[in-house]
Scaffold this active site. Structure first.
Site, PDB file in Angstrom:
ATOM      1  N   MET A  28      15.366  43.858  47.402  1.00 52.93           N
ATOM      2  CA  MET A  28      15.784  43.894  45.997  1.00 52.93           C
ATOM      3  C   MET A  28      17.025  43.012  45.796  1.00 52.93           C
ATOM      4  O   MET A  28      17.736  43.142  44.788  1.00 52.93           O
ATOM      5  CB  MET A  28      16.061  45.329  45.556  1.00 52.93           C
ATOM      6  CG  MET A  28      14.804  46.204  45.647  1.00 52.93           C
ATOM      7  SD  MET A  28      14.831  47.614  44.534  1.00 52.93           S
ATOM      8  CE  MET A  28      16.235  48.496  45.158  1.00 52.93           C
ATOM      9  N   GLY A  29      17.304  42.145  46.768  1.00 52.28           N
ATOM     10  CA  GLY A  29      18.424  41.225  46.614  1.00 52.28           C
ATOM     11  C   GLY A  29      19.761  41.874  46.906  1.00 52.28           C
ATOM     12  O   GLY A  29      19.836  42.927  47.528  1.00 52.28           O
ATOM     13  N   ALA A  30      20.855  41.199  46.443  1.00 53.41           N
ATOM     14  CA  ALA A  30      22.220  41.588  46.817  1.00 53.41           C
ATOM     15  C   ALA A  30      22.266  41.704  48.345  1.00 53.41           C
ATOM     16  O   ALA A  30      22.646  42.730  48.916  1.00 53.41           O
ATOM     17  CB  ALA A  30      22.660  42.883  46.137  1.00 53.41           C
ATOM     18  N   HIS A  35      19.874  43.033  55.579  1.00 55.61           N
ATOM     19  CA  HIS A  35      18.745  42.184  55.187  1.00 55.61           C
ATOM     20  C   HIS A  35      18.638  40.962  56.107  1.00 55.61           C
ATOM     21  O   HIS A  35      17.543  40.546  56.478  1.00 55.61           O
ATOM     22  CB  HIS A  35      18.933  41.669  53.755  1.00 55.61           C
ATOM     23  CG  HIS A  35      18.982  42.733  52.700  1.00 55.61           C
ATOM     24  ND1 HIS A  35      20.125  43.049  52.016  1.00 55.61           N
ATOM     25  CD2 HIS A  35      18.012  43.551  52.202  1.00 55.61           C
ATOM     26  CE1 HIS A  35      19.859  44.000  51.129  1.00 55.61           C
ATOM     27  NE2 HIS A  35      18.601  44.336  51.226  1.00 55.61           N
ATOM     28  N   GLN A  62      10.624  51.847  40.480  1.00 57.20           N
ATOM     29  CA  GLN A  62      11.055  52.772  41.526  1.00 57.20           C
ATOM     30  C   GLN A  62      12.410  53.413  41.205  1.00 57.20           C
ATOM     31  O   GLN A  62      12.922  54.208  41.988  1.00 57.20           O
ATOM     32  CB  GLN A  62      11.077  52.101  42.894  1.00 57.20           C
ATOM     33  CG  GLN A  62      12.219  51.123  43.113  1.00 57.20           C
ATOM     34  CD  GLN A  62      12.120  50.463  44.472  1.00 57.20           C
ATOM     35  OE1 GLN A  62      11.206  49.697  44.744  1.00 57.20           O
ATOM     36  NE2 GLN A  62      13.056  50.765  45.362  1.00 57.20           N
ATOM     37  N   GLN A 154      10.824  55.711  53.345  1.00 53.63           N
ATOM     38  CA  GLN A 154      10.097  54.556  52.809  1.00 53.63           C
ATOM     39  C   GLN A 154       9.263  53.896  53.906  1.00 53.63           C
ATOM     40  O   GLN A 154       8.081  53.580  53.706  1.00 53.63           O
ATOM     41  CB  GLN A 154      11.111  53.566  52.242  1.00 53.63           C
ATOM     42  CG  GLN A 154      10.562  52.192  51.939  1.00 53.63           C
ATOM     43  CD  GLN A 154      11.604  51.328  51.243  1.00 53.63           C
ATOM     44  OE1 GLN A 154      11.950  51.586  50.106  1.00 53.63           O
ATOM     45  NE2 GLN A 154      12.100  50.309  51.920  1.00 53.63           N
ATOM     46  N   SER A 186      24.588  48.725  52.666  1.00 50.31           N
ATOM     47  CA  SER A 186      23.716  48.940  51.520  1.00 50.31           C
ATOM     48  C   SER A 186      24.221  48.081  50.374  1.00 50.31           C
ATOM     49  O   SER A 186      25.436  47.896  50.218  1.00 50.31           O
ATOM     50  CB  SER A 186      23.771  50.423  51.110  1.00 50.31           C
ATOM     51  OG  SER A 186      23.288  50.577  49.790  1.00 50.31           O
ATOM     52  N   SER A 187      23.296  47.599  49.580  1.00 51.21           N
ATOM     53  CA  SER A 187      23.710  46.812  48.404  1.00 51.21           C
ATOM     54  C   SER A 187      24.589  47.662  47.498  1.00 51.21           C
ATOM     55  O   SER A 187      25.450  47.147  46.791  1.00 51.21           O
ATOM     56  CB  SER A 187      22.476  46.332  47.635  1.00 51.21           C
ATOM     57  OG  SER A 187      21.625  45.623  48.502  1.00 51.21           O
TER      58      SER A 187
END
Ligand code: AMP
Length: 288
Positions: A28-30, A35, A62, A154, A186-187
């Protein structure tokens, strides 16, 4: 040169030209070091012959709270630079109006592993996650997809979907990447105040203490959970709340009374509006 592509209708044909093994990292980016670790693994799995595909999409379906979706950090240009530097070949950046038709009406629902933890406190969350993952698999047709163990439930759900729907994708996973003080990257960490960020070292520390407690011989789930809860709440700031804390069978995510085989101690908490998750797998020694 990394290709950037947004159009959902044309991505299928474009991606078909990327050599296999095609390895997908959905995000989801950031982007942060967690990542990047997935991207490095993807590059390795793809080898020189294959290709690495990243998707960056803040998946609206989500999110169970509109404010959380709105506040989700977005750093697209920087993300793309990081992807390029990590050797990504193709970045898929769909627009939500293009990704979900206004009258879209099909969702993927799982009925067992999704019942507790985040599934219990975020209604609809995993329908949204599985639906986006299935759509990404269909659009990008990877041979391999890489996920992080930080999002334990997840990952279990994606594996279950792949198994139950016979999807031709191999799921790889990577351990949680942490800051020096142990906080899972975490973002959402970017949204913590300085004081809350310092306090958040307690999350991982509490899970580690629980693990040691178990390794020293405590098997009773209620005892372990209670001890962890007390550690989390001790001297916690006023804006700190526990969303859930649970110790479940690590395979089927069902409740257990004693830790006789691998189990997962998983938690979600809030600092104000900012929600963080973490987990640790407890593996009892077979000789004890
Ligand atoms: P997100 O962008 O939060 O949807 O995460 C995209 C992928 O990165 C998921 O597979 C996450 O499990 C994984 N991920 C997020 N944070 C970490 C971390 N600290 N360590 C390892 N993987 C992570």
């Amino acid at each position: 040169m990394m290709i950037r592509h947004a159009n959902v209708n044309t991505v299928h044909d474009l991606v078909a030209q990327l050599p296999q093994p095609r390895v997908l990292v959905p995000t989801m980016g950031a982007l942060h070091e967690g990542h990047l670790a997935l991207l490095r693994r993807a590059r390795k799995l793809a080898g020189n012959q294959g290709s690495v595909v990243v998707s960056i999409f803040v998946n609206p379906i989500q999110f169970d709270r509109a404010a959380d979706l709105l506040a989700y950090p977005r750093t697209l240009e920087r993300d793309l630079e990081l992807c390029e530097a990590a050797g990504v070949d193709f970045a898929f950046l769909p627009e939500k109006e293009d990704f979900y038709r206004a009258d879209h009406s099909v969702l993927v629902t799982e009925n067992s592993l999704s019942q507790r933890l985040c599934g219990a406190t975020r209604p609809g969350h995993f329908d949204g996650v599985l639906t986006v993952v299935l759509k990404l698999f269909a659009l990008l047709q990877p041979k391999i997809a890489v996920f992080g163990e930080k999002d334990y439930q997840q990952l279990a759900l994606v594996r279950r979907m792949v198994r139950d729907l016979n999807l031709p994708v191999t799921v790889e996973s990577l351990p949680t990447v942490r800051a020096r003080d142990g906080l899972a990257l975490s973002s959402r960490n970017a949204r913590l105040s300085e004081a809350d960020r310092s306090d958040a070292v307690r999350l991982h520390a509490a899970l580690q203490t629980a693990k040691n407690f178990m390794l020293q011989g405590e098997k009773n789930v209620a005892e372990i959970v209670e001890k962890t809860r007390n550690l989390l709440l001790k001297n916690a700031p006023a804006n700190f709340t526990i969303d859930y804390l649970d110790l479940l069978d690590s395979e089927n995510l069902q409740p257990i009374e004693n830790v006789e085989k691998p189990a997962v101690l998983a938690m979600a908490c809030y600092y104000g509006e900012v929600r963080l998750i973490d987990n640790v797998v407890l593996r009892p020694s077979p000789f004890k």
